[in-house]
Scaffold this active site. Structure first.
Site, PDB file in Angstrom:
ATOM      1  CB  SER A   1      -0.768  -0.011   1.353  1.00 15.61           C
ATOM      2  OG  SER A   1      -0.039   0.394   2.331  1.00 15.61           O
ATOM      3  CE  LYS A   2      -1.657   6.025  -4.015  1.00 14.25           C
ATOM      4  NZ  LYS A   2      -2.631   7.124  -4.220  1.00 14.25           N
ATOM      5  NE  ARG A   3      -2.815   3.493   5.061  1.00  6.17           N
ATOM      6  CZ  ARG A   3      -3.487   2.454   5.219  1.00  6.17           C
ATOM      7  NH1 ARG A   3      -2.972   1.990   6.341  1.00  6.17           N
ATOM      8  NH2 ARG A   3      -4.461   2.142   4.563  1.00  6.17           N
TER       9      ARG A   3
END
Ligand code: GLU
Length: 472
Positions: free
Chosen positions: A250-252
């Protein structure tokens, strides 16, 4: 049978690393099989439309070195590869499904659907459309369709759906778990599922290779093929990409856009090589592959089921490898925009190449090289502490001696410079740190850094003398 595969991104404005992997595997498979690769833009979601996204995507693929045989860039027929411009086709096809009873209009309001879902949630039931509109007679439905907003849903038959996936093998899904999927939305646009299947068929796609996140949608697709009486393509679902903690990538937890990696100074060949190994492995434990080599080596049989961990440390390590192994001139060319943006005058080719060669041995990305190039090009900034060291008697003696010696002739080789170190101690009595620290500080702006002969080689004798003289 001639093989035809496709990469079918929704235009989000960037290329996800997972998208790059899907595109790459399709590309490799097509190359190996002598087949064709299609780029199709799945832009039927009007709310998520990003202007110019496809140009960005195409230019990213150009940088990476993946090319398509068919797609928006080659198409003579305007819009053929954009789903938003193929609405007539979907409308004709939905008509067929309505006529043979495999699809039906649904007039339920968003509020009603929400109430149904809430109730199902409360009762811990599968969240699924309750088929409220299935009971409307064909005639009444036809009439209402003229004036009332509606969607078209597929009617899931009672039998369970069974299909084969090349990686997952037999997949079997209970029909009671499949929703009467919306195929056409109120705005007249098809949903992903419907447009995707119709286009795969009409474009002659033989193998559907895509991320595992689409596996749960595949039963619906299989049913659509059956409704139309079409032969199924082969399905190949690629393993999920995971963060090191095994959660879904994920981007996180870091960048997922290929463009960001390119901007940070990762090389296209690194990204290709790295992404190729996310879910596929060669016969042996070989680690490095060019795109050409992958074209020969790749096989669908070696795609794994287990999720593939995206390990940024490995990406860095691999980039460092290519940074050092690739031709010096090529790396110098790729670094050009970074150094010119920093305002450096790199017209002296010899100096630039040796500065690049030094820098690439010390870091893993093009952008990180800059910090190792700057000291050779910029006027050095000395702190009070630095100046104190440089003005010390012993330092001045050393700097003066080197300045005089170097000025005595113009050509110096490494061996001669090394012997100058010994000579300095003999003549001035200064040695060790007292000798190296001021020399390095005077030339490089820091007491730590490359060896003195290397610094002089990069700076050139003339600039070296200039830097020394400024401190006397
Ligand atoms: N448009 C879908 C996506 O954005 C395509 C999935 C598929 O390949 O079927 O990934």
């Amino acid at each position: 049978m001639s093989i035809k595969v496709r990469f079918a991104p929704s235009p989000t404005g960037y290329l996800h690393v997972g998208g790059l992997r899907t595109a790459l595997y399709n590309y490799l498979y097509a190359k190996k099989a002598g087949g064709k690769l299609v780029l199709r833009i799945e832009d039927t979601d009007q709310n998520r439309k990003v202007e110019g996204a496809e140009q960005l995507l195409i230019s990213t693929f150009e940088k990476i070195g993946i090319s398509f045989d068919e797609g928006p860039m080659q198409s003579g027929e305007d819009g053929h590869y954009f789903q938003s411009q193929r609405l007539d086709i979907y409308n004709n096809h939905i008509q067929l499904l309505l006529n043979n009873g495999n699809a039906y209009p649904c007039f339920c309001s968003a509020e009603r659907l929400e109430r149904v879902r809430d109730k199902q949630r409360e009762n811990k039931e599968t969240i699924i459309y309750d088929r409220h509109c299935l009971n409307i007679s064909k005639e009444a439905a036809k009439d209402r369709m003229k004036s009332e907003p509606h969607v078209i849903r597929m009617k899931i038959p009672d039998e369970d759906v069974v299909f084969y996936d090349v990686v997952r093998e037999k997949v079997s899904i209970k029909s009671s778990e499949i929703d009467d999927q919306v195929l056409m939305k109120t705005d007249g646009f098809p949903t992903y599922h419907f447009a995707n299947v119709v286009d795969d068929r009409l474009m002659g796609i033989t193998h559907v290779m895509r991320g595992e996140e689409w596996l749960p949608s595949t039963p619906k697709h299989v049913l659509l093929y059956q409704f139309f009486g079409w032969k199924l393509p082969k399905f190949i679902h690629l393993p999920l990409l995971l963060n090191p903690d095994k959660s879904k990538l994920s981007k996180r937890q870091g960048d997922v856009a290929v463009e960001d990696y390119l901007d940070k100074g990762y090389l296209p060949e690194t990204l290709i090589n790295f992404v190729a190994l996310l879910g596929w492995h060669p016969k042996n434990d070989r680690e490095f592959f060019t795109l050409k080599e992958l074209e020969e080596e790749f096989s669908i049989k070696r795609i794994q089921k287990a999720g593939a961990v995206f390990d940024i440390e490995k990406l860095k390590w691999m980039n460092g490898h290519y940074l050092r192994e690739n031709k010096l001139e090529e790396i110098a060319e790729k670094t050009r925009s970074v150094v010119t943006k920093a305002g450096l005058d790199i017209s002296d080719k010899r100096k630039y190449l040796s500065a690049i060669d030094n820098a690439r041995k010390r870091v893993d990305t093009i952008n990180d090289m800059l910090q190792h190039i700057l000291p050779f090009y910029q006027n050095l900034d000395f702190s009070k502490e630095d100046l104190k060291l440089l003005k010390k008697d012993s330092s001045q003696k050393v700097i003066n001696f080197w300045s005089e010696q170097l000025s005595s002739k113009s050509d110096w080789n490494e061996v001669e410079i090394k012997s100058l170190v010994k000579e300095t101690t003999t003549i001035t009595g200064v040695k060790g740190k007292d000798l190296f620290f001021p020399l390095r500080l005077a030339l490089f702006g820091s007491t730590q850094g490359p060896d003195i002969p290397l610094i002089i080689e990069i700076l050139g004798v003339e600039e070296t003398i200039k830097r020394f003289k400024m401190l006397l």
